[in-house]
Motif scaffolding. Structure first.
Motif, PDB file in Angstrom:
ATOM      1  N   TRP A 246       0.839  -1.212   0.000  1.00  0.00           N
ATOM      2  CA  TRP A 246       0.000   0.000   0.000  1.00  0.00           C
ATOM      3  C   TRP A 246       0.868   1.253   0.000  1.00  0.00           C
ATOM      4  CZ3 TRP A 246      -0.497   3.976   3.628  1.00  0.00           C
ATOM      5  CH2 TRP A 246      -1.581   4.837   3.451  1.00  0.00           C
ATOM      6  N   LEU A 247       1.890   1.294   0.841  1.00  0.00           N
ATOM      7  CA  LEU A 247       2.758   2.466   0.928  1.00  0.00           C
ATOM      8  C   LEU A 247       3.503   2.703  -0.381  1.00  0.00           C
ATOM      9  CD1 LEU A 247       3.999   4.747   2.560  1.00  0.00           C
ATOM     10  CD2 LEU A 247       5.618   3.111   3.533  1.00  0.00           C
ATOM     11  N   GLU A 248       3.903   1.609  -1.035  1.00  0.00           N
ATOM     12  CA  GLU A 248       4.590   1.744  -2.329  1.00  0.00           C
ATOM     13  C   GLU A 248       3.678   2.405  -3.356  1.00  0.00           C
ATOM     14  OE1 GLU A 248       7.366  -0.971  -5.306  1.00  0.00           O
ATOM     15  OE2 GLU A 248       5.980  -1.962  -3.911  1.00  0.00           O
ATOM     16  N   HIS A 249       2.409   2.005  -3.374  1.00  0.00           N
ATOM     17  CA  HIS A 249       1.456   2.619  -4.306  1.00  0.00           C
ATOM     18  C   HIS A 249       1.215   4.082  -3.964  1.00  0.00           C
ATOM     19  CE1 HIS A 249       0.093  -1.668  -5.231  1.00  0.00           C
ATOM     20  NE2 HIS A 249       0.458  -1.156  -6.392  1.00  0.00           N
ATOM     21  N   VAL A 250       1.136   4.404  -2.678  1.00  0.00           N
ATOM     22  CA  VAL A 250       0.951   5.802  -2.268  1.00  0.00           C
ATOM     23  C   VAL A 250       2.129   6.652  -2.750  1.00  0.00           C
ATOM     24  CG1 VAL A 250       0.852   7.372  -0.293  1.00  0.00           C
ATOM     25  CG2 VAL A 250      -0.497   5.269  -0.269  1.00  0.00           C
ATOM     26  N   LEU A 251       3.328   6.164  -2.540  1.00  0.00           N
ATOM     27  CA  LEU A 251       4.524   6.913  -2.957  1.00  0.00           C
ATOM     28  C   LEU A 251       4.568   7.109  -4.469  1.00  0.00           C
ATOM     29  CD1 LEU A 251       7.109   5.187  -0.584  1.00  0.00           C
ATOM     30  CD2 LEU A 251       6.391   7.580  -0.469  1.00  0.00           C
ATOM     31  N   GLU A 252       4.169   6.081  -5.218  1.00  0.00           N
ATOM     32  CA  GLU A 252       4.143   6.189  -6.677  1.00  0.00           C
ATOM     33  C   GLU A 252       3.142   7.244  -7.127  1.00  0.00           C
ATOM     34  OE1 GLU A 252       3.271   2.287  -8.016  1.00  0.00           O
ATOM     35  OE2 GLU A 252       5.333   1.543  -7.768  1.00  0.00           O
ATOM     36  N   ARG A 253       1.969   7.250  -6.492  1.00  0.00           N
ATOM     37  CA  ARG A 253       0.934   8.224  -6.882  1.00  0.00           C
ATOM     38  C   ARG A 253       1.338   9.651  -6.492  1.00  0.00           C
ATOM     39  NH1 ARG A 253      -4.036   6.897  -8.611  1.00  0.00           N
ATOM     40  NH2 ARG A 253      -4.425   4.685  -9.003  1.00  0.00           N
ATOM     41  N   ILE A 254       1.998   9.796  -5.363  1.00  0.00           N
ATOM     42  CA  ILE A 254       2.482  11.126  -4.967  1.00  0.00           C
ATOM     43  C   ILE A 254       3.530  11.613  -5.965  1.00  0.00           C
ATOM     44  CG2 ILE A 254       3.822  12.379  -3.231  1.00  0.00           C
ATOM     45  CD1 ILE A 254       2.433  10.654  -1.104  1.00  0.00           C
ATOM     46  N   GLU A 255       4.447  10.714  -6.337  1.00  0.00           N
ATOM     47  CA  GLU A 255       5.505  11.081  -7.293  1.00  0.00           C
ATOM     48  C   GLU A 255       4.918  11.481  -8.649  1.00  0.00           C
ATOM     49  OE1 GLU A 255       9.652   9.183  -9.153  1.00  0.00           O
ATOM     50  OE2 GLU A 255       8.309   7.945  -7.927  1.00  0.00           O
ATOM     51  N   ASN A 256       3.847  10.802  -9.063  1.00  0.00           N
ATOM     52  CA  ASN A 256       3.224  11.078 -10.354  1.00  0.00           C
ATOM     53  C   ASN A 256       2.100  12.107 -10.263  1.00  0.00           C
ATOM     54  OD1 ASN A 256       4.877   9.154 -11.637  1.00  0.00           O
ATOM     55  ND2 ASN A 256       3.478   7.488 -11.080  1.00  0.00           N
ATOM     56  N   LYS A 257       1.949  12.696  -9.044  1.00  0.00           N
ATOM     57  CA  LYS A 257       0.922  13.725  -8.820  1.00  0.00           C
ATOM     58  C   LYS A 257      -0.485  13.225  -9.164  1.00  0.00           C
ATOM     59  CE  LYS A 257       3.998  17.702  -9.410  1.00  0.00           C
ATOM     60  NZ  LYS A 257       5.237  16.917  -9.287  1.00  0.00           N
TER      61      LYS A 257
ATOM     62  N   SER B 166      -4.168  11.205  -7.769  1.00  0.00           N
ATOM     63  CA  SER B 166      -5.038  11.163  -6.595  1.00  0.00           C
ATOM     64  C   SER B 166      -4.771   9.897  -5.772  1.00  0.00           C
ATOM     65  CB  SER B 166      -6.501  11.181  -7.028  1.00  0.00           C
ATOM     66  OG  SER B 166      -7.360  10.931  -5.928  1.00  0.00           O
ATOM     67  N   ILE B 167      -4.837  10.068  -4.462  1.00  0.00           N
ATOM     68  CA  ILE B 167      -4.653   8.916  -3.566  1.00  0.00           C
ATOM     69  C   ILE B 167      -5.918   8.642  -2.748  1.00  0.00           C
ATOM     70  CG2 ILE B 167      -2.138   9.086  -3.361  1.00  0.00           C
ATOM     71  CD1 ILE B 167      -2.511  10.692  -0.836  1.00  0.00           C
ATOM     72  N   ASN B 168      -7.038   9.234  -3.145  1.00  0.00           N
ATOM     73  CA  ASN B 168      -8.284   9.067  -2.383  1.00  0.00           C
ATOM     74  C   ASN B 168      -8.697   7.602  -2.275  1.00  0.00           C
ATOM     75  OD1 ASN B 168      -8.453  11.805  -2.009  1.00  0.00           O
ATOM     76  ND2 ASN B 168      -9.831  12.159  -3.746  1.00  0.00           N
ATOM     77  N   ALA B 169      -8.568   6.854  -3.383  1.00  0.00           N
ATOM     78  CA  ALA B 169      -8.963   5.445  -3.359  1.00  0.00           C
ATOM     79  C   ALA B 169      -8.066   4.649  -2.411  1.00  0.00           C
ATOM     80  CB  ALA B 169      -8.901   4.863  -4.770  1.00  0.00           C
ATOM     81  N   LEU B 170      -6.786   5.011  -2.342  1.00  0.00           N
ATOM     82  CA  LEU B 170      -5.864   4.310  -1.452  1.00  0.00           C
ATOM     83  C   LEU B 170      -6.169   4.609   0.012  1.00  0.00           C
ATOM     84  CD1 LEU B 170      -2.529   4.754  -3.448  1.00  0.00           C
ATOM     85  CD2 LEU B 170      -3.826   2.646  -3.108  1.00  0.00           C
ATOM     86  N   VAL B 171      -6.663   5.806   0.280  1.00  0.00           N
ATOM     87  CA  VAL B 171      -7.087   6.136   1.642  1.00  0.00           C
ATOM     88  C   VAL B 171      -8.236   5.214   2.049  1.00  0.00           C
ATOM     89  CG1 VAL B 171      -8.203   7.887   3.092  1.00  0.00           C
ATOM     90  CG2 VAL B 171      -6.329   8.540   1.575  1.00  0.00           C
ATOM     91  N   GLU B 172      -9.209   5.054   1.167  1.00  0.00           N
ATOM     92  CA  GLU B 172     -10.345   4.183   1.467  1.00  0.00           C
ATOM     93  C   GLU B 172      -9.891   2.733   1.629  1.00  0.00           C
ATOM     94  OE1 GLU B 172     -13.348   5.233   2.213  1.00  0.00           O
ATOM     95  OE2 GLU B 172     -12.527   7.249   1.935  1.00  0.00           O
ATOM     96  N   ASP B 173      -8.928   2.313   0.815  1.00  0.00           N
ATOM     97  CA  ASP B 173      -8.399   0.950   0.944  1.00  0.00           C
ATOM     98  C   ASP B 173      -7.823   0.717   2.336  1.00  0.00           C
ATOM     99  OD1 ASP B 173      -9.068   0.375  -1.651  1.00  0.00           O
ATOM    100  OD2 ASP B 173      -7.047   0.641  -2.460  1.00  0.00           O
TER     101      ASP B 173
END
Length: 458
Positions: free
Chosen positions: A404-415, A417-424
């Motif tokens: 999960w953290l790896e996906h969050v970091l990738e989405r932050i780097e690529n600017k 949205s991380i809303n779906a990951l928050v719900e996950d």
């Protein structure tokens, strides 16, 4: 990339803030003997990092004793090595000692003609130099004396750019951490002065509630308040769903050491260059980080913890009266937390407490709201300092949070949205839970399916 926070304008201001406001000492050689030894430190670091770089790197890479490791803060191309000193530092058989730190010293002494014990640079001389700086701290501050050293190591980086470390706390209380800079123009460890705002520093559940009430735009969920106010001093080993964090002892004891990681940084305090022999001595739970490097010169220093004389005596007494006690752990700095990793474990702990103590079937919305609050704080901390280093510091068995953290970091780097990951994270049964809780839940579900299957067959 290392994040820069506000800095003071001169070394004089940095040292004044460190010494007068934070109780951190920065000592330079003050006697002829110390100056001569500091000059030898310079020669040794230049020998290791420059003159015989390839040979010394080979010693580290070929180590089979377990004394060589890597620290967070390096880059893909350039590592930061830690080289632990042997527990028994008797130099009488130095040539036959396979410890990498001993081998580096032996190689230096042999190549520079330091054949006599009086001329050779030894582990004992490095230790005595550190203890002399501890004694100086004791005299000048009229504080506790330090009788011995622990967790002694060389820390070295062989040139080239590195990212620098994420700010963190190493649990060393009541010990003092010692950084003896050996290389010329070596940037010092960065120490962070935290912003207390209008309140007190975060040291327990109540002060964390106060901090969040002062700094967050939304209200703190009542369930979070209830847990922090009523569970703060409960022994975590007492319940199966919290015992994974029994090394914390209690929530409040963990926050006492690491709680100020939640606070914002007021200043980052570091000396861009130090001379060989310069020694930084700081308390056991100061927030700090290794600095980024940009030159090919490399960086080398010796690290240790100074153990108070009173603590040593107490440990000897405790060992006599509590021979069956096995949970005492020396606070040697090996337990380390950054803001993100602290809040990951904090959230895992509170998710389980919410599920097993505060969920009653009628308050699903309140429990979800509390989990949302925790995840949103985690996202804030990750966004403040998004580093893939975190992934290397989380145990592989905790695959849910790592992925999960790896996906969050990738989405932050690529600017993105991380809303779906928050719900996950809020709804998942594997992301923000400790491994033992995940395993027990899976076994329970499997057993339930088995019983259901049997009932259908009958």
């Amino acid at each position: 990339m290392h994040k820069n926070y506000p800095e003071l304008s001169s070394n004089h201001e940095v040292i004044r803030s460190l010494t007068e406001e934070m109780g951190i000492d920065v000592f330079t050689p003050s006697s002829t003997m110390e100056e001569e030894l500091a000059s030898t430190f310079d020669e040794f670091s230049n020998f290791v990092l420059q003159q015989e770089k390839d040979t010394c790197l080979e010693i580290l890479e070929n180590d089979d004793t377990g004394c060589v490791g890597e620290l967070q803060g390096g880059s893909d191309a350039y590592s930061i090595y830690r080289v632990s000193f042997p527990i028994n530092d008797d130099d009488s058989n130095i040539e036959d000692n396979n410890n990498a730190a001993v081998q580096l010293l032996y190689l230096f002494n042999r190549h520079t003609g330091r054949s006599s014990k009086s001329a050779a640079l030894t582990i004992d001389k490095i230790k005595q130099y550190m203890l002399s700086m501890c004694a100086r701290r004791s005299r000048e501050r009229n504080c506790v004396s330090y009788a011995s050293l622990g967790n002694i190591m060389f820390i070295m980086q062989f040139g080239g750019p590195t990212y620098g470390q994420v700010r963190h706390i190493d649990n060393m209380i009541p010990n003092v951490q010692i950084c003896l800079y050996m290389s010329n123009c070596c940037p010092s460890t960065i120490v962070y002065e935290m912003d207390d705002g209008d309140g007190l520093p975060v040291t327990d559940g109540n002060s964390l509630i106060d901090f969040w009430e002062r700094t967050k735009d939304k209200d703190i969920p009542q369930l979070i308040k209830d847990i922090l106010q009523t569970n703060g001093d409960v022994k975590l080993k007492s319940k199966w769903y919290t015992k994974y964090f029994s090394h914390w002892d209690t929530l409040n004891s963990q926050l006492s050491c690491f709680g100020k990681l939640y606070q914002p940084v007021l200043y980052q305090l570091g000396l861009r260059e130090t001379e060989p022999g310069t020694t930084l001595l700081a308390g056991g739970n100061e927030i700090h980080a290794g600095p980024p490097t940009t030159t090919d010169l490399g960086r080398m220093f010796a690290f240790a913890i100074g153990i108070p004389a009173e603590e040593e005596e107490e440990e000897e007494t405790d060992s006599i009266h509590n021979e069956e006690e096995t949970e005492d752990v020396e606070n040697d700095g090996e337990v380390q937390y950054s803001p993100v990793l602290l809040h990951i474990d904090f959230s895992c702990l509170l998710f389980s407490i919410l599920d097993y103590e505060y969920s009653n079937g009628d308050n699903v919305a309140e429990v979800q709201d509390a989990k949302h609050f925790l995840v949103e704080i985690l996202i804030e901390l990750i966004v403040d300092y998004p580093m893939k280093t975190y992934l290397l510091q989380i145990d592989e068995v905790r695959s849910g949070i790592r992925s999960w953290l790896e996906h969050v970091l990738e989405r932050i780097e690529n600017k993105q949205s991380i809303n779906a990951l928050v719900e996950d994270a809020v709804t998942s049964e594997v992301i923000l839970y400790s491994p033992d809780v995940i395993i027990k839940r899976r076994k329970k579900k499997k057993s339930k399916k088995h019983r259901l299957k049997e009932s259908l067959l009958t």
